[in-house]
Design a protein around this motif. Structure first.
Motif, short mmCIF file in Angstrom:
data_model
loop_
_atom_site.label_atom_id
_atom_site.label_comp_id
_atom_site.label_asym_id
_atom_site.label_seq_id
_atom_site.Cartn_x
_atom_site.Cartn_y
_atom_site.Cartn_z
N GLU A 7 0.82 -1.21 0.00
CA GLU A 7 0.00 0.00 0.00
C GLU A 7 0.85 1.27 0.00
O GLU A 7 0.55 2.24 -0.70
CB GLU A 7 -0.91 -0.01 1.23
CG GLU A 7 -2.04 1.01 1.19
CD GLU A 7 -3.07 0.67 0.12
OE1 GLU A 7 -3.73 1.60 -0.37
OE2 GLU A 7 -3.20 -0.51 -0.25
N ASP A 11 0.97 4.24 -2.89
CA ASP A 11 0.72 5.67 -2.64
C ASP A 11 1.90 6.52 -3.08
O ASP A 11 1.71 7.61 -3.66
CB ASP A 11 0.45 5.89 -1.14
CG ASP A 11 -0.88 5.28 -0.70
OD1 ASP A 11 -1.70 4.98 -1.58
OD2 ASP A 11 -1.09 5.11 0.52
N THR A 65 -5.19 10.85 -2.82
CA THR A 65 -4.37 9.71 -2.39
C THR A 65 -3.98 9.85 -0.92
O THR A 65 -3.98 8.88 -0.15
CB THR A 65 -3.10 9.61 -3.26
OG1 THR A 65 -3.48 9.49 -4.63
CG2 THR A 65 -2.27 8.40 -2.86
N ALA A 68 -7.12 9.23 1.22
CA ALA A 68 -7.56 7.85 1.09
C ALA A 68 -6.68 6.90 1.90
O ALA A 68 -7.13 5.82 2.30
CB ALA A 68 -7.56 7.43 -0.38
N ALA A 69 -5.43 7.31 2.14
CA ALA A 69 -4.49 6.46 2.88
C ALA A 69 -4.70 6.53 4.39
O ALA A 69 -4.07 5.77 5.13
CB ALA A 69 -3.06 6.86 2.54
N GLY A 81 -10.62 4.60 1.56
CA GLY A 81 -10.15 4.33 0.20
C GLY A 81 -11.04 4.89 -0.90
O GLY A 81 -10.56 5.23 -1.98
N GLU A 84 -10.49 8.10 -3.23
CA GLU A 84 -9.83 8.08 -4.54
C GLU A 84 -10.85 8.13 -5.67
O GLU A 84 -10.61 8.74 -6.71
CB GLU A 84 -8.94 6.84 -4.68
CG GLU A 84 -7.65 6.93 -3.90
CD GLU A 84 -6.62 5.92 -4.38
OE1 GLU A 84 -6.68 5.52 -5.56
OE2 GLU A 84 -5.77 5.54 -3.57
N GLY A 245 -12.42 0.85 -1.82
CA GLY A 245 -11.22 1.49 -2.34
C GLY A 245 -10.49 0.49 -3.22
O GLY A 245 -10.81 -0.71 -3.21
N ASN A 247 -7.83 -1.05 -2.98
CA ASN A 247 -7.18 -2.16 -2.29
C ASN A 247 -7.85 -2.49 -0.96
O ASN A 247 -7.21 -3.00 -0.05
CB ASN A 247 -5.69 -1.84 -2.05
CG ASN A 247 -4.95 -1.62 -3.34
OD1 ASN A 247 -4.84 -2.51 -4.16
ND2 ASN A 247 -4.46 -0.41 -3.54
N GLN A 248 -9.14 -2.19 -0.86
CA GLN A 248 -9.90 -2.49 0.35
C GLN A 248 -11.14 -3.27 -0.05
O GLN A 248 -12.19 -2.70 -0.34
CB GLN A 248 -10.28 -1.20 1.08
CG GLN A 248 -9.14 -0.51 1.79
CD GLN A 248 -8.67 -1.28 3.01
OE1 GLN A 248 -9.41 -2.04 3.60
NE2 GLN A 248 -7.42 -1.08 3.38
#
Length: 373
Positions: A7, A11, A65, A68-69, A81, A84, A245, A247-248
């Motif tokens: 992750e 980013d 970004t 979202a992190a 997430g 984004e 997101g 990657n979620q």
């Protein structure tokens, strides 16, 4: 996102790409503004303003970004997430705004027959800006695909159309220098319409991600196959995935296990299965249990229930069958097509049919939808 990119690396890649975009677009703004003012070309000045909006788009991507992190909190337990997707929508809005502004200016320019005054040096400068924009477009989209960043991909598409806009101004300049003809307005209208369409198209992916879309059949089949072949699993049902997101991803699934298993054995299976799916697919999976009966009489009853349910139009799958002769309970889940609009009517028809076949039983029929492609 590549399996070897975590992750933080993702980013950093998005941030780095966006910083490059800001610097490049600011430089292009200066070049085009100088050339446009010197030549007296509204089209080039407008192109410079468009590059300024591109720089703003990169800043929005950076901010999106960054936010979202942020880790999950009590108000947003699934993380941030999806910000984004919002930043990608803002970028798409900027593209549409730039296209609309360019269209209005180009329409005004249609009535201006006086061509701008260009020099060879100006053409070289404009050609340089086209090359830079093409490079930015390729760079954005390559990193965007690698990191699954809709905002970067949108910016890359926008940069590609900016290159087309700049190429149009070069053609207009050549026409003005060689034939004394002004094509600023005509080229501007055509290019503006193309930009507007591209901007509208850019809304689709992030909007779909926010609303929720089907997972691809390839991914679903692979995940189902791995779950179905997992030791101790005798069936896979009701697989559902939710994205919060890029990657979620969270999901749920019901698995079939034999009714002879102990609670400890079932606990081991679900624990190991969750860890396997999280490691291989990055999906946090909740696992439910369907007990598969070993009693021959109940097995025959379940086969009859399956046969009856599958006889109805629109029923794609039958699972979760539960028959309890002692308490006289009967329940079943039927998965139906989305084009079946009268799902409640279908549910009642199936329940009535089963009640006639098993009089005195408390019959429950639940309708499921196929949430995967």
């Amino acid at each position: 996102m590549p399996a070897n990119m975590d992750e933080r690396e993702r980013d950093r890649a998005i941030m780095r790409t966006s910083y490059v975009g800001v610097a490049a677009n600011v430089a292009l703004v200066v070049i085009k503004a100088v050339v446009g003012l010197a030549a007296g070309s509204i089209a080039i000045v407008l192109d410079a303003v468009n590059n300024l909006t591109d720089a703003a788009s990169s800043v929005i991507t950076i901010l999106g970004t960054h936010f979202a992190a942020r880790p999950a909190d009590s108000q947003h337990p699934f993380g941030h997430g999806r910000i984004e997707y919002l930043s990608a929508l803002v970028v798409a809005g900027i593209v549409v705004g730039a296209g609309a502004s360019a269209l209005l200016e180009s329409v005004r320019k249609l009535g201006d027959a006086e061509p701008a005054s260009y020099s060879a040096g100006m053409l070289v400068a404009l050609a340089f800006t086209v090359a830079v924009k093409v490079a930015i477009s390729v760079y954005y989209r390559r990193v965007g695909r690698a990191t699954r960043s809709d905002a970067l991909i949108a910016s890359g598409v926008d940069a590609g159309f900016d290159a087309v806009v700049s190429l149009g101004t070069i053609l207009s300049a050549v026409a003005a220098m060689t034939a004394g003809v002004s094509l600023d307005g005509i080229l501007g209208v055509v290019i503006s319409v193309v930009i507007l369409k591209a901007g509208v198209d850019l809304f689709k992916t992030p909007l779909d991600s926010l609303l929720g879309t089907r997972v691809s059949r390839t991914f679903a089949d692979e995940l189902r196959g791995d779950i179905g072949s997992f030791p101790g699993v005798a069936g896979v049902y009701d697989l559902t995935l939710h994205s919060y997101g890029p990657n979620q991803t969270f999901g749920s699934v019901n698995i079939g296990v034999t009714d002879t298993m102990t609670a400890h054995q079932i606990g081991d299976i679900t624990h190991d299965l969750q860890r396997f799916v999280r490691t291989k697919y990055g999906v946090k999976l909740n696992v439910g249990i369907h007990a598969i009966n070993s009693d021959p009489d109940i097995v025959r009853a379940e086969e009859r229930i399956d046969e009856l349910c599958r006889g109805y139009l629109g029923v794609r799958e039958v699972h979760g069958i539960y028959v309890d002769p002692r308490d006289r309970d009967l329940s079943v889940d039927v998965l139906v097509d989305f084009d079946i609009t009268n799902a409640e009517t279908l549910r009642k028809e199936i329940a009535d049919r089963l009640a006639r076949e098993w009089p005195g039983y408390d019959v429950q029929v639940d309708v499921d939808r196929d949430y995967l492609d």
